[in-house]
Design a protein around this motif. Structure first.
Motif, PDB file in Angstrom:
ATOM      1  N   THR A 187       1.074  -1.150   0.107  1.00 13.80           N
ATOM      2  CA  THR A 187      -0.066   0.343  -0.163  1.00 13.80           C
ATOM      3  C   THR A 187       1.142   1.208   0.036  1.00 13.80           C
ATOM      4  O   THR A 187       2.082   1.322   0.799  1.00 13.80           O
ATOM      5  N   PRO A 189       0.287   5.594  -1.208  1.00 16.56           N
ATOM      6  CA  PRO A 189      -0.885   6.672  -1.060  1.00 16.56           C
ATOM      7  C   PRO A 189      -0.215   7.329  -2.381  1.00 16.56           C
ATOM      8  O   PRO A 189       1.022   7.025  -2.691  1.00 16.56           O
ATOM      9  N   PHE A 190      -0.928   8.209  -3.357  1.00 16.17           N
ATOM     10  CA  PHE A 190      -0.705   8.743  -4.383  1.00 16.17           C
ATOM     11  C   PHE A 190      -0.366   7.782  -5.485  1.00 16.17           C
ATOM     12  O   PHE A 190      -0.055   8.366  -6.486  1.00 16.17           O
ATOM     13  N   ASN A 193      -4.781   3.469  -7.177  1.00 10.23           N
ATOM     14  CA  ASN A 193      -5.046   1.952  -6.487  1.00 10.23           C
ATOM     15  C   ASN A 193      -4.849   2.565  -5.381  1.00 10.23           C
ATOM     16  O   ASN A 193      -3.998   1.213  -4.444  1.00 10.23           O
ATOM     17  N   ASN A 194      -3.901   3.260  -4.939  1.00 14.65           N
ATOM     18  CA  ASN A 194      -2.556   3.008  -3.810  1.00 14.65           C
ATOM     19  C   ASN A 194      -1.724   1.882  -3.792  1.00 14.65           C
ATOM     20  O   ASN A 194      -1.572   2.048  -2.447  1.00 14.65           O
ATOM     21  N   GLU A 195      -1.464   1.565  -4.388  1.00 11.85           N
ATOM     22  CA  GLU A 195      -1.421   0.161  -4.614  1.00 11.85           C
ATOM     23  C   GLU A 195       0.533  -0.034  -5.015  1.00 11.85           C
ATOM     24  O   GLU A 195       0.188   1.329  -6.579  1.00 11.85           O
ATOM     25  N   ILE A 272      -9.528   0.030   1.220  1.00 15.96           N
ATOM     26  CA  ILE A 272      -8.328  -0.562   0.833  1.00 15.96           C
ATOM     27  C   ILE A 272      -8.822  -2.064   0.933  1.00 15.96           C
ATOM     28  O   ILE A 272      -9.730  -2.741   0.501  1.00 15.96           O
ATOM     29  N   THR A 408      -3.413   8.143   5.587  1.00 15.28           N
ATOM     30  CA  THR A 408      -3.204   8.092   3.818  1.00 15.28           C
ATOM     31  C   THR A 408      -4.308   6.782   3.922  1.00 15.28           C
ATOM     32  O   THR A 408      -4.980   6.846   2.707  1.00 15.28           O
ATOM     33  N   ARG A 412      -7.474   8.860  -1.543  1.00 18.55           N
ATOM     34  CA  ARG A 412      -7.355   7.240  -1.973  1.00 18.55           C
ATOM     35  C   ARG A 412      -8.737   7.753  -3.246  1.00 18.55           C
ATOM     36  O   ARG A 412      -9.590   8.538  -2.458  1.00 18.55           O
TER      37      ARG A 412
END
Length: 412
Positions: A187, A189-190, A193-195, A272, A408, A412
């Motif tokens: 995980t 952020p930014f 899919n934040n992945e 999430i 965070t 999303r």
């Protein structure tokens, strides 16, 4: 153990009032943190007295710090209090799975390395303790175990939420998530899919080859994280209460992440990834929090006991492994920011000294150091700040960094 007792009695048609509460992770976690705290408070004093009777006192090097020599003889190896107070509630209240087992192995593994180091220093009177190379081998060994397990174990999976989950009115929350997958995803952020998928680093390969060879990236990264964070915690353990206090903040944040990621309702609401069976790690995390707070009771200034490498290496290792299994390892530079700046202060001090020595000579380098002393907490001590003020302010900074990480969840 108690959870399995509840399952056994339920399966045999035996119902005891109130026992059904054991099926709730929140209930078991609450009792785990209370029990670990009580064990640390009650038996901590006994362990301290035992260590003192065995003459396990700290040998303090004279670094010219105020109040330093008064700490001579303070019992060390206090990390045993944390380990003892954590393991018992975990055994009693946890439903064992691969995640919990990884955390237990990490605690005992790193605790053993730290114990050997402390033992050599205090019993064998070897001031250097365990050789640095052997510490690194131990840390790399744990990282290898964790990395291989995370990559290859069939029970370590994730569930992604369908993109159309909010558009289609499915009959249950679980139907909003795709089937379980085994992937090297973290995980962050930014990003889309934040992945972040480690296999995508191998961009020159086709997709099937990326998935097949992703371990080349993932496992070495896990080894690096375990080594770096455990060393960071070890370096941070330099003044009374600093490593314990900052670790409680970090562990509290990770415990919160564990509860949310392991609960499909919260995972659905927060959009999430859902991590099956992750909820049980919440119990381990809060038990460790309770044990560390109990140790903190005796470790605040003036400390009655030091955690030693037994505690600091163990806390760093467990924090690293917990972040990795939660797929939050890329947040470590922020969440463990205190560990990071302590580590960087040492590296920068050495690098700047060597550069100035080479360019201007030894005398100039000695008289113009980057910090008055490293790690950073010693710099502030040399600047006239009291230990308690340094610790309190670093804990406050740690809380601020933890809040940034929690934010965070909604980015999303």
């Amino acid at each position: 153990m108690l959870y399995y007792l509840y399952e056994y009695l339920t399966n045999h048609g035996i119902h005891i009032p109130g026992l059904n509460l054991l099926k709730y992770i929140s209930f078991r976690a609450a009792f785990a943190v209370l029990l670990s705290l009580l064990i640390a408070l009650v038996y901590g004093k006994k362990i301290i007295n035992y260590l003192r009777n065995k003459q396990m006192g700290e040998l303090v090097r004279d670094l010219g710090l105020e109040g330093q020599k008064q700490k001579e003889g303070t019992p060390t190896m206090g990390g045993l209090i944390i380990i003892f107070a954590t393991i018992i509630p975990v055994i009693l209240f946890t439903k064992f799975n691969i995640y919990v087992l990884l955390l237990i192995v990490s605690m005992l593994w790193m605790g053993a390395i730290g114990f050997i180091d402390d033992y050599l220093k205090k019993i064998k009177k070897n001031k250097d303790g365990l050789s640095g190379i052997f510490k690194i081998i131990g840390q790399v060994g744990l990282g290898l175990i964790v990395g291989v397990t995370m990559y290859f174990h069939p029970d370590i999976t994730i569930k992604r939420k369908y993109a159309d989950a909010h558009e289609i009115n499915r009959t249950s929350v679980s139907q909003n998530f795709a089937p379980a997958e085994r992937e090297t995803i973290s995980t962050v952020p930014f990003m889309k899919n934040n992945e972040f998928d480690y296999s995508k680093i191998l961009f020159w390969m086709d997709e099937s080859s990326q998935e097949e060879w992703a371990w080349i990236i993932f496992i070495p990264l896990v080894i690096f994280i375990v080594t770096a964070v455990s060393n960071g915690a070890n370096i941070t353990d330099g003044i009374d209460g600093l490593a314990a206090g900052t670790s409680v903040v970090i562990l509290g944040t990770l415990a919160f992440f564990a509860y949310l990621s392991g609960n499909i309702i919260f995972a659905d609401y927060l959009n999430i990834m859902f991590l099956p069976n992750m909820g049980e790690t919440t119990i381990f995390a809060v038990a460790l929090i309770g044990a560390t707070i109990g140790f903190f009771w005796y470790n605040t200034y003036p400390a009655q006991v030091f955690m030693g490498d037994t505690g600091s290496l163990m806390l760093g290792g467990v924090i690293a492994v917990l972040a990795i299994i939660l797929r939050k390892e890329l947040l470590i530079p922020v969440l463990c920011g205190i560990f990071l700046i302590e580590n960087l202060s040492v590296m920068l001090q050495v690098a700047v000294f060597k550069y100035r020595k080479k360019k201007y000579g030894l005398e100039y380098a000695q008289n113009n150091r980057l910090f008055k002393m490293s790690p950073l907490h010693h710099h502030y001590q040399k600047s006239g700040f009291h230990e308690s003020k340094i610790v309190n302010r670093m804990i406050i900074i740690g809380v601020m960094l933890a809040i940034v990480c929690l934010i965070t969840l909604k980015i999303r």
